[in-house]
Scaffold this motif. Structure first.
Motif, PDB file in Angstrom:
ATOM      1  N   THR A  10       0.822  -1.214   0.000  1.00 47.38           N
ATOM      2  CA  THR A  10       0.000   0.000   0.000  1.00 47.38           C
ATOM      3  C   THR A  10       0.854   1.262   0.000  1.00 47.38           C
ATOM      4  O   THR A  10       0.539   2.236  -0.695  1.00 47.38           O
ATOM      5  N   HIS A  11       1.941   1.254   0.763  1.00 52.71           N
ATOM      6  CA  HIS A  11       2.777   2.447   0.932  1.00 52.71           C
ATOM      7  C   HIS A  11       4.052   2.393   0.102  1.00 52.71           C
ATOM      8  O   HIS A  11       5.032   3.070   0.415  1.00 52.71           O
ATOM      9  N   GLN A  12       4.045   1.611  -0.954  1.00 49.93           N
ATOM     10  CA  GLN A  12       5.223   1.405  -1.785  1.00 49.93           C
ATOM     11  C   GLN A  12       5.815   2.720  -2.287  1.00 49.93           C
ATOM     12  O   GLN A  12       7.011   3.003  -2.100  1.00 49.93           O
ATOM     13  N   SER A  13       5.008   3.525  -2.931  1.00 49.59           N
ATOM     14  CA  SER A  13       5.513   4.767  -3.525  1.00 49.59           C
ATOM     15  C   SER A  13       6.048   5.720  -2.456  1.00 49.59           C
ATOM     16  O   SER A  13       7.112   6.334  -2.632  1.00 49.59           O
ATOM     17  N   TYR A  14       5.312   5.832  -1.358  1.00 47.93           N
ATOM     18  CA  TYR A  14       5.737   6.709  -0.261  1.00 47.93           C
ATOM     19  C   TYR A  14       7.092   6.258   0.296  1.00 47.93           C
ATOM     20  O   TYR A  14       8.010   7.076   0.489  1.00 47.93           O
ATOM     21  N   LEU A  15       7.231   4.973   0.536  1.00 46.76           N
ATOM     22  CA  LEU A  15       8.484   4.453   1.074  1.00 46.76           C
ATOM     23  C   LEU A  15       9.635   4.636   0.092  1.00 46.76           C
ATOM     24  O   LEU A  15      10.757   4.961   0.496  1.00 46.76           O
ATOM     25  N   GLN A  16       9.378   4.448  -1.176  1.00 48.87           N
ATOM     26  CA  GLN A  16      10.420   4.662  -2.180  1.00 48.87           C
ATOM     27  C   GLN A  16      10.958   6.087  -2.124  1.00 48.87           C
ATOM     28  O   GLN A  16      12.167   6.319  -2.161  1.00 48.87           O
ATOM     29  N   ASP A  17      10.054   7.052  -2.012  1.00 54.20           N
ATOM     30  CA  ASP A  17      10.466   8.461  -1.975  1.00 54.20           C
ATOM     31  C   ASP A  17      11.275   8.776  -0.717  1.00 54.20           C
ATOM     32  O   ASP A  17      12.316   9.440  -0.777  1.00 54.20           O
ATOM     33  N   VAL A  18      10.789   8.312   0.431  1.00 56.98           N
ATOM     34  CA  VAL A  18      11.472   8.583   1.696  1.00 56.98           C
ATOM     35  C   VAL A  18      12.842   7.914   1.726  1.00 56.98           C
ATOM     36  O   VAL A  18      13.851   8.535   2.103  1.00 56.98           O
ATOM     37  N   ILE A  19      12.888   6.667   1.322  1.00 57.71           N
ATOM     38  CA  ILE A  19      14.146   5.920   1.346  1.00 57.71           C
ATOM     39  C   ILE A  19      15.162   6.542   0.397  1.00 57.71           C
ATOM     40  O   ILE A  19      16.355   6.657   0.733  1.00 57.71           O
ATOM     41  N   ALA A  20      14.727   6.961  -0.760  1.00 57.18           N
ATOM     42  CA  ALA A  20      15.643   7.594  -1.718  1.00 57.18           C
ATOM     43  C   ALA A  20      16.272   8.847  -1.118  1.00 57.18           C
ATOM     44  O   ALA A  20      17.470   9.111  -1.311  1.00 57.18           O
ATOM     45  N   GLU A  21      15.480   9.600  -0.377  1.00 59.58           N
ATOM     46  CA  GLU A  21      15.989  10.829   0.239  1.00 59.58           C
ATOM     47  C   GLU A  21      17.051  10.507   1.299  1.00 59.58           C
ATOM     48  O   GLU A  21      18.103  11.170   1.358  1.00 59.58           O
ATOM     49  N   PHE A  22      16.807   9.512   2.113  1.00 64.90           N
ATOM     50  CA  PHE A  22      17.784   9.146   3.141  1.00 64.90           C
ATOM     51  C   PHE A  22      19.043   8.530   2.525  1.00 64.90           C
ATOM     52  O   PHE A  22      20.167   8.823   2.959  1.00 64.90           O
ATOM     53  N   LYS A  23      18.866   7.688   1.519  1.00 66.33           N
ATOM     54  CA  LYS A  23      20.022   7.035   0.913  1.00 66.33           C
ATOM     55  C   LYS A  23      20.890   8.031   0.158  1.00 66.33           C
ATOM     56  O   LYS A  23      22.116   7.894   0.117  1.00 66.33           O
ATOM     57  N   GLU A  24      20.263   9.052  -0.407  1.00 61.94           N
ATOM     58  CA  GLU A  24      21.040  10.101  -1.076  1.00 61.94           C
ATOM     59  C   GLU A  24      21.946  10.816  -0.077  1.00 61.94           C
ATOM     60  O   GLU A  24      23.026  11.292  -0.430  1.00 61.94           O
ATOM     61  N   ALA A  25      21.513  10.860   1.175  1.00 61.65           N
ATOM     62  CA  ALA A  25      22.310  11.483   2.238  1.00 61.65           C
ATOM     63  C   ALA A  25      23.319  10.510   2.845  1.00 61.65           C
ATOM     64  O   ALA A  25      24.020  10.852   3.801  1.00 61.65           O
ATOM     65  N   GLY A  26      23.384   9.299   2.322  1.00 57.58           N
ATOM     66  CA  GLY A  26      24.361   8.325   2.792  1.00 57.58           C
ATOM     67  C   GLY A  26      23.953   7.579   4.044  1.00 57.58           C
ATOM     68  O   GLY A  26      24.812   7.056   4.764  1.00 57.58           O
ATOM     69  N   ILE A  27      22.646   7.513   4.314  1.00 57.71           N
ATOM     70  CA  ILE A  27      22.136   6.864   5.531  1.00 57.71           C
ATOM     71  C   ILE A  27      21.538   5.509   5.169  1.00 57.71           C
ATOM     72  O   ILE A  27      20.674   5.428   4.297  1.00 57.71           O
TER      73      ILE A  27
END
Length: 237
Positions: free
Chosen positions: A109-126
């Motif tokens: 259900t929250h696939q798209s939301y999680l993709q966006d949030v995770i991409a933001e954190f991973k871009e910061a090296g987390i």
């Protein structure tokens, strides 16, 4: 060896009950690491009833092992994590007034939301992890969010283990096998204790890390914090 990350929320709860700085949360984190723990976990909530947002900043200079910040990625939480830049952020679908975590993400259900949030954190090296139940379809969907790891929500296992039901471990083992096949790291947490941690560790393949707070701090009231940390490390070895 599976890493032990100690959740220090309950130490903050005790401090907050009287105001001031006793017990000293930062010193507790330093001591816990010196006792041998390989990580420190905090889970700040919007009402700051235990960990305060400022604690996350204060802990950053002294956490020399893995620093794991858990929480629901609302705007304030995301801002905090992106500024502190811990080793790992664990995404937990708590409501604002949640007493304690009681469910994992619906990663479909929250696939798209999680993709966006995770991409933001991973871009910061987390490094990112998703708190999740053992439903294999949800594990499969977690693998397509971009997350690095999952954290298995272990309350059901702990409850059934106390009742003598050792078969309750099976869905967790199956979830771990699938997650590993999909390239995900495996963490676990919630109601793990000295009583059940060795059995859990022995039956969950590829277990990278456990996050333990409530039981560990409670057990320390009787047995001492340094002693309890080393008892967990012995059971995880």
């Amino acid at each position: 060896m599976t890493k032990l990350s100690v959740n220090i929320n309950k130490i903050a709860t005790l401090r907050n009950s009287r105001g001031g700085n006793v017990p000293n949360l930062v010193q507790a984190a330093v001591d816990i690491q010196e006792f041998g723990a390989e990580g420190i976990t905090i889970h700040p909530r919007p009402d700051e009833r235990h960990i305060k947002y400022q604690d996350a900043y204060d802990l950053k200079p002294v956490v020399t092992t893995e620093y794991n910040i858990e929480g629901n990625p609302i705007d304030n939480f995301k801002k905090l994590v992106l500024e502190v830049k811990p080793t790992q952020v664990t995404l937990v679908p708590d409501s604002v007034d949640q007493l304690t975590s009681n469910a994992g993400w619906d990663t479909i259900t929250h696939q798209s939301y999680l993709q966006d949030v995770i991409a933001e954190f991973k871009e910061a090296g987390i490094r990112t992890s998703i708190f999740i139940d053992t439903d294999l379809k949800l594990i499969e969907a977690a693998a397509t969010t971009g997350t690095d790891r999952i954290e298995l929500y272990t309350e059901h296992f702990a409850t059934e283990f106390d009742r003598g039901n050792r078969d309750a471990i099976k869905p967790y083992a199956e979830a771990a096998v699938l997650a590993h096949e999909l390239g995900l790291g495996i963490n676990a947490g919630h109601d793990l204790s000295l009583e059940n941690i060795q059995f859990f560790k022995q039956n969950i393949p590829h277990l990278a890390e456990v996050s333990i707070g409530h039981a560990l701090i409670s057990e320390s009231l009787y047995l001492g914090l340094q002693n309890v940390v080393n008892m967990y490390l012995d059971r995880l070895s």
